[in-house]
Design a protein around this motif. Structure first.
Motif, PDB file in Angstrom:
ATOM      1  N   SER A 300      -0.707 -14.437  -1.342  1.00 50.87           N
ATOM      2  CA  SER A 300       0.096 -13.735  -0.326  1.00 50.87           C
ATOM      3  C   SER A 300       1.128 -14.690   0.290  1.00 50.87           C
ATOM      4  N   ASP A 311       0.212  -5.907   0.307  1.00 52.78           N
ATOM      5  CA  ASP A 311      -0.603  -4.987   1.108  1.00 52.78           C
ATOM      6  C   ASP A 311      -1.977  -4.961   0.448  1.00 52.78           C
ATOM      7  N   SER A 313      -6.036  -4.205   0.216  1.00 48.35           N
ATOM      8  CA  SER A 313      -7.080  -3.286   0.671  1.00 48.35           C
ATOM      9  C   SER A 313      -8.363  -3.626  -0.078  1.00 48.35           C
ATOM     10  N   VAL A 348       7.163  -4.413  -1.667  1.00 50.74           N
ATOM     11  CA  VAL A 348       5.780  -4.427  -1.168  1.00 50.74           C
ATOM     12  C   VAL A 348       4.859  -4.212  -2.358  1.00 50.74           C
ATOM     13  N   TYR A 350       0.945  -3.604  -3.741  1.00 49.77           N
ATOM     14  CA  TYR A 350      -0.333  -3.076  -3.273  1.00 49.77           C
ATOM     15  C   TYR A 350      -1.461  -3.660  -4.113  1.00 49.77           C
ATOM     16  N   LYS A 352      -5.460  -3.539  -4.462  1.00 51.05           N
ATOM     17  CA  LYS A 352      -6.587  -2.721  -3.988  1.00 51.05           C
ATOM     18  C   LYS A 352      -7.848  -3.041  -4.762  1.00 51.05           C
ATOM     19  N   SER A 365      -0.241  -3.012  -7.780  1.00 47.49           N
ATOM     20  CA  SER A 365       0.905  -2.137  -8.037  1.00 47.49           C
ATOM     21  C   SER A 365       2.182  -2.836  -7.613  1.00 47.49           C
ATOM     22  N   ASN A 366       3.188  -2.762  -8.467  1.00 48.02           N
ATOM     23  CA  ASN A 366       4.486  -3.343  -8.094  1.00 48.02           C
ATOM     24  C   ASN A 366       5.608  -2.363  -8.446  1.00 48.02           C
ATOM     25  N   ILE A 417       4.688   5.640  -4.702  1.00 49.13           N
ATOM     26  CA  ILE A 417       4.156   5.279  -3.382  1.00 49.13           C
ATOM     27  C   ILE A 417       5.324   5.241  -2.405  1.00 49.13           C
ATOM     28  N   TYR A 422       6.172   3.008  -8.798  1.00 48.64           N
ATOM     29  CA  TYR A 422       5.362   1.798  -9.002  1.00 48.64           C
ATOM     30  C   TYR A 422       4.653   1.866 -10.349  1.00 48.64           C
ATOM     31  N   THR A 424       1.024   0.492 -11.909  1.00 47.23           N
ATOM     32  CA  THR A 424      -0.248  -0.070 -11.451  1.00 47.23           C
ATOM     33  C   THR A 424      -1.013  -0.592 -12.659  1.00 47.23           C
TER      34      THR A 424
END
Lengths: 430, 254
Positions: A300, A311, A313, A348, A350, A352, A365-366, A417, A422, A424
């Protein structure tokens, strides 16, 4: 008789040279086709010079039938290998031992199979079994075992050296104990089979110990690499805790000073606006693996330098899965690195981790335009890369290999998203 | 000089002691067991029978545990490191002395101890005294004072071991392939043996000088003891000249 000796020596030389080539690699600027002739010549000379036996099956396995003559054969092959292949001493020596181990394994295996099949014709033992050994070599070469062994020998792997030496010594010992007499060897087949089983058992244990050692080394390396990052994260949380205590005191004072409930609500809301942990830190603190936590925290920061936001999760456990922690770190590292490289500043990403069907689904995910299924499949092939420079394109291939090894699944899909398209990529590990 | 020799001995002590131990045990065991399948006239016959194996492969045993060290010192540039600290000839001379001592002991100890085993430790053989003339090289010594015979022959074999080691030593000074360096003396002995035999002059082989009882007593004369070792010395000098003068290869680089 001379013709028979010649044909057998040529076949022996061919198998021996293929074993050496497979385990030592090709040499630039040299004609590989000359090597079988060289080895065939050595086999022929050694057999003619030391060939005292007239029994049909005396030379069915090796072109020699005594330990002394085997020593000459070994030295001759070792010398040729050391001159022909410009390798380091360790590789030349253990490569030659490995070549003999492979040669003996193929020859003895073929002869035992023929015996078990009830073959009685001498010609089958002398010629067909030799041809079958060559075909078996081709099969082993085709599946990539020889390349792997060559790399291990080249790297100086102690376990592989022990295994090839064990195998060569034991298979030779079987021949010596039975005085190179095949009929005696077949008569005592349970002893031979038992010895081979013992060899496999010992070699298996050696491989397991080596695997365990490699895993421990990787784990230690990961801990050394990522634990300082976790400490940094904890330090950051502690700093926030101090700030949080101050805010609480302010809230308490605001409550005491407020005239009515609405004013108190408004004051408290304005004071607590920033009194919360960063979302990524909060999520990372839920992670059960310190190594993975440290790694994602590091990624990050790395993404932050490129003005990319992660982001995160976390709603699942990484530990106690079929995939070891070290391999998880490698998979996650590859997926996040690829996503960062494929994103432009301001994006951003993601990340997860969720429990799904008794397994852990980890996805990254980009932002990217939609890809077809063919393109997704292509992405996981060896050497596929968007970069021009060589040496790229092995990350996702390794991820696929690792996931397949642990019976997991690769996840690849297009997603939308917040209005942006995106892609994934992820893994599902039980 | 003596201090340097001691240091050099320390460097090769482990492999030499291991090889010496293995050879001594092997020779002693073979000398005490192999003779049972043969007709034996004297106790010392068992020694000759038991040491045949070592007679075949001795060039490997006097070269491999000793000469590898010099090659690796060249390869890891330790020799260059010694250059400003010690005279080149002085250093290599000390090294050769240490290697020579090691090679001598590698031959002498296993041979002599196995002779002691054959004469005094093994169960006495049923000796069949020959009724007719019994021919053997140095017959009186062999039959009447076998221990002295074994001692002298072991000393001689030790000296031949030193010459053979020197062959490997010279190759290690110039060679680039460790396997060639360590096996060349062995291959030379085998080839020389083959060539002299094909020429019908087996009495001049190096093997005959090493094991004079390998031929009938009539064929052996003083030249048999000298020809093989002299030829090997000549070959060693030729190799040294070839590398240093013709190929211009330096000792202090690999």
């Amino acid at each position: 008789m001379m013709v028979e000796t010649f044909i057998q020596s040529v076949l022996d030389g061919l198998l021996l040279s293929l074993c050496c080539l497979g385990l030592m690699g090709r040499e630039k600027g040299k004609f590989d086709c000359l090597l079988p002739f060289l080895f065939a010549g050595v086999c022929l000379v050694v057999r003619q010079v030391f060939g005292f036996s007239t029994a049909d099956l005396a030379y069915a396995v090796l072109p020699v039938n005594t330990v002394i003559s085997f020593m000459f054969l070994f030295l001759a092959v070792l010398l040729i290998n050391s001159i022909w292949f410009q390798r380091v001493e360790g590789h030349a020596f253990y490569g030659t031992i490995a070549a003999f181990a492979l040669y003996l394994l193929l020859r003895e295996l073929c002869l035992v199979v023929f015996y078990l099949c009830g073959v009685e014709e001498t010609a089958w033992f002398l010629y067909v079994s030799r041809v079958l050994s060559l075909m078996l070599w081709l099969a082993i070469w085709a599946v990539g075992v020889l390349r792997w062994l060559r790399e291990q020998l080249s790297d100086g792997s102690l376990t592989v050296r022990i295994i090839v030496s064990n195998t060569a010594i034991l298979l030779l010992l079987i021949l010596v104990v039975f005085r190179f007499d095949l009929s005696l060897m077949f008569r005592w087949l349970p002893v031979t089979a038992g010895t081979l089983a013992l060899l496999l058992f010992v070699d298996g244990i050696a491989i397991l110990i080596e695997q365990h050692r490699i895993q421990s080394q990787r784990r230690t390396k990961l801990l050394e690499q990522y634990l300082p990052l976790v400490e940094e994260l904890i330090e950051q949380v502690r700093a926030r805790q101090h700030e949080f205590n101050n805010k609480m005191m302010a809230v308490s004072a605001a409550m005491a000073a407020a005239n009515d409930l609405e004013e108190a609500k408004s004051d408290v809301a304005s004071l607590l606006q920033n009194a919360k942990l960063d979302s990524i830190d909060r999520e990372l603190l839920k992670c059960d693996s310190k190594v993975i936590c440290g790694m994602i925290f590091g990624k990050s920061k790395q993404a932050g330098l490129k003005c990319i936001r992660l982001d995160v999760s976390m709603a699942g456990a990484f530990l106690h899965r079929s995939l070891p922690e070290a391999d998880w770190a490698e998979v996650i590292g590859v997926l996040i690195d690829n996503a960062i490289e494929a994103s432009s500043p301001g994006a951003v990403l993601y990340v997860k981790a969720v429990e799904e069907n008794g397994g852990l689904l980890f996805t990254v995910s980009n932002p990217h335009h939609a890809l077809s299924n063919v393109e997704f499949v292509q992405m996981f092939k060896r050497g596929w890369s968007t970069k021009i420079a060589s040496g790229h394109g092995y990350g996702l291939f390794n991820v696929r290999s690792m996931v397949e090894r642990y019976k997991g699944k690769i996840i690849a899909r297009n997603e939308a998203i917040e209005g942006t398209h995106y892609i994934t990529i992820g893994v599902l590990i039980s | 000089m003596l201090r340097n020799i001691k240091l050099e001995i320390k460097k090769i002590a482990s492999p030499v002691l291991i090889a010496m131990g293995v050879l001594t045990v092997l020779n002693s065991v073979l000398s005490c067991t192999l003779y049972r399948d043969y007709t034996v006239y004297f106790d010392i016959d068992a020694w000759e029978i038991g040491t045949e194996f070592l007679g075949l492969v001795f060039p490997l045993f006097v070269t491999v545990p000793v000469c590898w060290e010099l090659y690796y010192e060249r390869r890891n540039h330790f020799l260059v490191y010694t250059l400003p600290r010690m005279d080149k000839r002085h250093y290599l001379g000390s090294k050769w002395c240490a290697c020579a001592l090691a090679a001598f002991l590698l031959m002498f100890i296993p041979y002599f101890i196995s002779a002691v085993f054959a004469l005094y430790v093994k169960s006495p053989a049923v000796i069949l005294f020959p009724e007719d003339y019994y021919g053997h090289i140095f017959n009186d010594l062999y039959t009447q004072t076998p221990l002295l015979y074994a001692l002298l022959l072991s000393l001689w074999k030790g000296l031949l071991g030193v010459i053979t080691m020197t062959f490997g030593f010279v190759l290690a000074l110039y060679g680039k392939n460790i396997f060639v360096i360590l096996t060349a003396p062995f291959i030379y002995v085998i080839l020389e043996n083959f060539i002299w035999s094909v020429m019908g002059l087996p009495m001049y082989r190096f093997v005959t000088a090493f094991e004079p009882s390998s031929l009938s007593i009539e064929a052996i004369h003083a030249g048999s003891f000298i020809a093989g070792p002299l030829l090997m010395c000549g070959v060693i000098v030729l190799i040294a000249l070839y590398y240093s003068k013709l190929k211009k290869r330096a000792v202090y680089e690999v």
